[in-house]
Design a protein around this motif. Structure first.
Motif, PDB file in Angstrom:
ATOM      1  N   ARG B 318       0.801  -1.364   0.019  1.00  0.00           N
ATOM      2  CA  ARG B 318       0.053   0.018  -0.146  1.00  0.00           C
ATOM      3  C   ARG B 318       0.930   1.473   0.152  1.00  0.00           C
ATOM      4  O   ARG B 318       0.560   2.259  -0.292  1.00  0.00           O
ATOM      5  CB  ARG B 318      -0.819   0.112   1.293  1.00  0.00           C
ATOM      6  N   ARG B 319       2.168   0.899   0.467  1.00  0.00           N
ATOM      7  CA  ARG B 319       3.063   2.208   0.304  1.00  0.00           C
ATOM      8  C   ARG B 319       4.005   2.069  -0.854  1.00  0.00           C
ATOM      9  O   ARG B 319       4.885   2.963  -1.074  1.00  0.00           O
ATOM     10  CB  ARG B 319       3.944   2.229   1.569  1.00  0.00           C
ATOM     11  N   LEU B 560       7.913   0.731  -6.383  1.00  0.00           N
ATOM     12  CA  LEU B 560       7.535   0.675  -7.610  1.00  0.00           C
ATOM     13  C   LEU B 560       6.248   1.815  -7.794  1.00  0.00           C
ATOM     14  O   LEU B 560       5.640   1.557  -6.893  1.00  0.00           O
ATOM     15  CB  LEU B 560       7.181  -0.728  -8.064  1.00  0.00           C
ATOM     16  N   PRO B 561       6.332   2.225  -8.749  1.00  0.00           N
ATOM     17  CA  PRO B 561       4.906   2.912  -9.036  1.00  0.00           C
ATOM     18  C   PRO B 561       3.658   2.086  -9.058  1.00  0.00           C
ATOM     19  O   PRO B 561       2.530   2.447  -8.697  1.00  0.00           O
ATOM     20  CB  PRO B 561       5.053   3.787 -10.332  1.00  0.00           C
ATOM     21  N   SER B 589      10.554  -5.895   9.974  1.00  0.00           N
ATOM     22  CA  SER B 589      10.634  -4.314  10.274  1.00  0.00           C
ATOM     23  C   SER B 589      10.903  -3.658   9.078  1.00  0.00           C
ATOM     24  O   SER B 589      11.285  -4.446   8.040  1.00  0.00           O
ATOM     25  CB  SER B 589      11.801  -3.974  11.481  1.00  0.00           C
ATOM     26  N   HIS B 590      10.323  -2.541   8.740  1.00  0.00           N
ATOM     27  CA  HIS B 590      10.426  -1.844   7.382  1.00  0.00           C
ATOM     28  C   HIS B 590      10.854  -0.449   7.499  1.00  0.00           C
ATOM     29  O   HIS B 590      10.633   0.096   8.484  1.00  0.00           O
ATOM     30  CB  HIS B 590       8.932  -2.077   6.917  1.00  0.00           C
ATOM     31  N   VAL B 591      11.676  -0.030   6.437  1.00  0.00           N
ATOM     32  CA  VAL B 591      12.120   1.320   6.429  1.00  0.00           C
ATOM     33  C   VAL B 591      11.497   1.852   5.273  1.00  0.00           C
ATOM     34  O   VAL B 591      12.196   1.623   4.143  1.00  0.00           O
ATOM     35  CB  VAL B 591      13.342   1.406   6.845  1.00  0.00           C
ATOM     36  N   ALA B 619       8.414   1.012  10.599  1.00  0.00           N
ATOM     37  CA  ALA B 619       7.365   0.135  11.236  1.00  0.00           C
ATOM     38  C   ALA B 619       8.176  -0.923  11.614  1.00  0.00           C
ATOM     39  O   ALA B 619       8.663  -1.655  10.689  1.00  0.00           O
ATOM     40  CB  ALA B 619       6.283  -0.080  10.286  1.00  0.00           C
ATOM     41  N   ALA B 620       7.709  -1.527  12.840  1.00  0.00           N
ATOM     42  CA  ALA B 620       8.372  -2.801  13.263  1.00  0.00           C
ATOM     43  C   ALA B 620       7.159  -3.408  14.207  1.00  0.00           C
ATOM     44  O   ALA B 620       6.434  -2.932  14.823  1.00  0.00           O
ATOM     45  CB  ALA B 620       9.594  -2.801  13.858  1.00  0.00           C
TER      46      ALA B 620
END
Lengths: 135, 769
Positions: B318-319, B560-561, B589-591, B619-620
């Protein structure tokens, strides 16, 4: 008979003693039979059963052995003092009052209270005195 | 011949009776009570023996007797041979041991697992001496295991407990057989004790097995209604476990797509698992973007379906971040190779969908090479998750119909090549992503491929492929967690060895990791970045070789777009990997959107030195409390050594440490709550020269770097990095040149020298140590 690879924690112990006890870093105890055999024991005499203690945790303090009483069998279960050394020799003694075979249940406890790795601190051991009279 | 003394016989019987109760198959209460009243010494031994055996005889399924030579003959006991389909039933076994042999019992029936072979690493697996495995699969419906310790004490008779699992319902003929280890046989490294024991039964014509006509009560198909939070259908991992910790379906009774090295199975919404009546704990997950959901479920005769609501905690797509695993396999390692030479794309896509991955690169490699290469097409595919080898499935009783889901199109496979099990594998296992031709020119046999990697990398890159190295940290550990460090490794294994030659010659793009110790994996990468190369780093799984749990244990997210789709999905993803924001790790976890002065680009220019604003959204998710210590014999995490956010937990808090790096050195950090929420982070970072900037939470996530060039100067951030790379090239040559063919060694030496020269030049261009 190789009981030397108990589940859960410990590698087989190389020893000539019939029982090995491994103490892990949390003072939890694992007991296992080894390949060494226990031969018949004469009636009326005290017999020593060697125990090799492998202390993987530098644990110091008492290592107690507990057993349910079995008729006709006396057990001398000394409390060992773990010195923190990696390997120690231990023992307990058995004396038969009559010629028989006995299944004894031994539980090893380090530091008085802590249990073992699941049920691995307990061993069932078949001991025999001279049983020719039973044949 | 002596009779057993009553005390040890009663002790053995009491333990067996207790074990039956623990397993959920207790003796009738009155029988158990009568057994408990038999006390040694209360009556003569002969009467106690007679009474005990009279009480237990109706519940003994197998009577076994060990002869003087240690062979064990089994005959049917009095217990009715009633089993349940896809469930366990436990019985007493009485072992007569008149010669007092102290030994260990081993059961024979291993289910379907005995038919298949996962040990071969051959490119062409040997066909078993049977035209088809279908009848053997059909006949392997019974699994037998000891439910008590298998050690025989040497008592003349003792009781133990056995558990039987039936794959099939109805009446089936079957045999139960045990072997005993020869007491004084020396250990064999090549034949484990149970195989040695069973081998001894082959040399006699007699039968050692007890034969039965089993009555197997049918189980029922339970439909799993798996749902995403938005209600859409999908594939997920489902783990079914009973109170005794037994896994369903039995792991020994699995045929692809259900794997014997998993606890879970992959099921789509509406698909089924056969279960007998009973109480189960059912857990479900769809990769690390989901929290595991658990339900206690009572299956009764009226149960038709179990609803599973997945618990997603983060949705990177979604991001605009799409996940990929560049390294999974369909054959070799834990996959079975015989009889089917690995599994098909229809199985692999089920596993990829079940882990919520957008892309999985299925790499053909040494084991099963000539069979698996048929699935290469040069395009990304998203086949239906059909059951493979229909006749084998039918023999296995897998008659359910696979179901499509709303999310199927989101996951794609791309078949490519890992140069592993090839002549050049000593130089590191090259991953070739996006090939259009998988066959090296003018070569038909795998053994004739080049004996070092550079020619292969150049050939693949000429096709437009992205090329790099697998499991980059193997053999590169130098006994320190320091990053970067300047100890030259031994290059003794199959890490990203030749990358240090290939990168300066423009022939390697990436390395893959997120598997072993970060210092072993990241050191070589940091040094390459420090001297100005744009090498990428990806998270991979090497499923099922390094991680068995499933694809996507190590994974890579690319911004990606729009979602990658169609035959060129991988090419789209790779282009994003090279040019856009991305990160890799364990998915816990995500950056997102690492930016320098607000700009999410990978190449950033400044006119002069100064301070930049580095921002991201992090987010983690961790459970609020650390997990309890693992049960004996079980690991707490997905891998005992590996990347896992739990290993980043600070003490008993729920926080983890986020670090900002400049040229591989942490320059700022803050603690971030791993509570599943998105946290905006910002740091002011002074730059003294052209540099690379990244963020990391070790060992869980690491971003690709942002390159900042100041006043048009290239990144030359560390003289010591250049020296390390230069020296490592020579160490690599010392370790590996002996494996390069004589006819190729001169060209290899020339390339190694060119790489060293490149590093010397960069060394001289660096401003600082």
């Amino acid at each position: 008979m190789n009981h030397g690879e108990p589940a859960g924690c410990c590698a087989p112990v190389e020893t000539t003693a019939p029982i090995s006890v491994t103490v892990n870093p949390e003072a939890r105890v694992n007991v296992a039979r080894t390949r060494a055999r226990l031969g018949p024991m004469s009636v009326g005499d005290w017999h020593t059963v060697d125990v090799t203690i492998v202390n993987d945790g530098y644990v110091t303090g008492p290592l107690a052995i507990e057993a349910e009483p079995v008729p006709g069998v006396e057990l001398d279960l000394p409390v060992h003092q773990l010195t923190g050394e990696h390997r120690q020799d231990g023992m307990f003694r058995v004396r038969f009052g009559v010629p028989t075979a006995a299944d004894i249940t031994l539980t090893f406890r380090a530091l008085g209270a802590l249990g073992g790795l699941a049920t691995h601190s307990t061993i069932h051991l078949l001991l025999r005195s001279d049983t020719r009279a039973l044949a | 011949m002596s009779e057993p003394a009553a005390q040890p016989l009663l002790a053995s019987a009491s333990r067996a009776v207790q074990r039956l109760a623990e397993l959920g198959d207790p003796l009738p209460a009155d029988v158990a009570a009568q057994v408990s009243k038999l006390v040694p010494g209360s009556s003569p031994d002969v009467e106690l023996r007679r009474e005990l055996e009279s009480l237990l005889r109706p519940f003994v399924l197998v009577e076994a007797e060990i002869d003087r030579s240690g062979m064990i003959v089994c005959t049917p006991g009095a217990a009715p041979p009633r089993l349940v389909q896809h469930g366990w039933r436990s019985f007493l076994m009485r072992v007569a041991n008149p010669h007092r042999i102290e030994t260990t019992l081993y059961p024979q029936a291993q289910g379907v697992f005995g038919i298949i072979d996962q040990r071969s690493h051959a490119a062409r697996t040997a066909l078993p001496d049977a035209l088809t495995s279908v009848p053997r699969i059909a006949g392997s419906w019974l699994e037998v295991k000891l439910a008590s310790p298998g050690d025989l004490s040497g008592l003349e008779a003792e009781y133990t407990v056995i558990s039987l699992y039936s794959r099939d319902g109805g009446t089936r003929s079957g045999a139960v057989m045990f072997a005993v280890a020869a007491p004084d046989e020396p250990e064999s490294l090549t034949r484990p004790p149970e195989r040695l024991a069973m081998r001894r039964t082959m040399f006699e014509g007699r039968s050692y097995a007890a034969s039965f006509e089993f009555d197997c009560r049918p189980s029922q198909e339970i439909r799993f209604d798996v749902r995403e939070p938005d209600g859409s259908s999908c594939v997920a991992t489902i783990t079914v476990c009973d109170a005794q910790g037994r896994i369903y379906p039995s792991k020994a009774m699995r045929l692809a797509p259900d794997m014997f090295f998993h606890d879970h199975v992959y099921r789509a919404t509406g698909e089924v698992i056969r279960l007998p009546e009973g109480h189960y704990q059912i857990s479900a997950r769809r990769g690390p973007e989901y929290r595991e959901t658990r339900r206690d479920v009572e299956i009764t005769s009226g149960t038709e379906a179990v609803a599973i609501a997945l618990d997603r905690w983060v949705d990177p797509a979604r991001r605009g971040y799409y996940s990929g695993d560049p390294h999974i396999h369909a054959g070799g390692c834990s996959h079975y190779n015989v009889p089917t030479e690995g599994v098909t794309p229809e199985t692999m896509i089920r596993h990829v969908r079940g882990e919520g991955l957008w892309l999985g690169s299925v790499l053909t490699w040494g084991p099963c090479y000539y069979h698996q290469k048929q699935f290469f097409s040069g395009e990304s595919i998203s086949p239906p998750a059909l059951l493979e080898h229909a006749q084998m499935q039918q023999a296995q009783g897998m008659t359910w119909t696979p179901r499509p889901t709303d999310r199927d199109h989101e996951s794609m496979l791309r078949y490519d090549v890992e140069v592993s099990g090839f002549p050049s594998s000593h130089s590191g296992h090259a991953i070739l992503l996006g090939l259009t031709d998988q066959d090296y020119p003018n070569i038909t046999l795998l053994e004739d491929w080049p004996s070092w990697n550079l020619p292969i990398m150049r050939w693949a890159r000429a096709q437009g492929a992205l090329v790099g190295y697998a499991h980059c940290g193997l053999g590169l550990s130098v006994g320190t967690d320091e990053l970067p460090n300047h100890l030259v490794p031994s290059f003794a294994s199959i890490g990203s060895n030749e990358i240090i030659v290939d990168v300066p010659l423009g022939a390697a793009d990436f390395q893959c990791g997120a598997e072993v110790a970060p210092a072993a994996e990241l050191n070589i990468w940091y040094h390459l970045l420090n001297v100005g190369y744009r090498t990428l780093m990806l998270g991979e799984t090497d499923y099922p070789c390094i991680y068995d749990e499933g694809p996507g244990v190590g994974r890579t997210y690319v911004r990606l777009p729009e979602a990658p789709h169609g035959p060129h999905a991988l090419e789209t993803w790779m282009a994003g990997l090279q040019n856009n924001a991305s990160y890799f790790g364990d998915g816990r976890s995500h950056v997102f959107d690492l930016a320098v002065d607000g700009d999410v680009v990978r190449e950033h220019a400044m006119d002069a030195t100064g301070t930049v604003r580095v921002t991201a959204t992090v987010a983690a998710w961790l459970p609020e409390q650390p997990p309890p210590p693992p049960e004996p014999g079980r690991s707490a995490y997905s891998a005992p050594v590996g990347w896992h956010l739990e290993r980043a937990r600070i003490g008993d808090t729920r926080d983890v440490l986020l670090e900002v790096l400049v040229n591989g050195v942490p320059v700022a950090s803050r603690e971030v709550a791993a509570d599943g929420a998105e946290h905006a982070v910002a740091f002011d970072v002074p730059l003294e020269r052209s540099s690379w900037i990244a963020m990391r939470i070790l060992p869980s996530v690491h971003t690709q770097p942002v390159f900042v060039e100041i006043a048009g100067q290239p990144i030359r951030a560390s003289r010591r990095s250049a020296q390390w790379l230069h020296d490592s090239v020579e160490a690599l040559w010392e370790s590996k040149s002996g494996f390069i063919r004589d006819g190729e060694r001169a060209a290899a030496r020339e390339a190694y020298d060119a790489a060293r020269a490149a590093y010397r030049a960069r060394h001289d261009e660096c401003e600082v140590d």
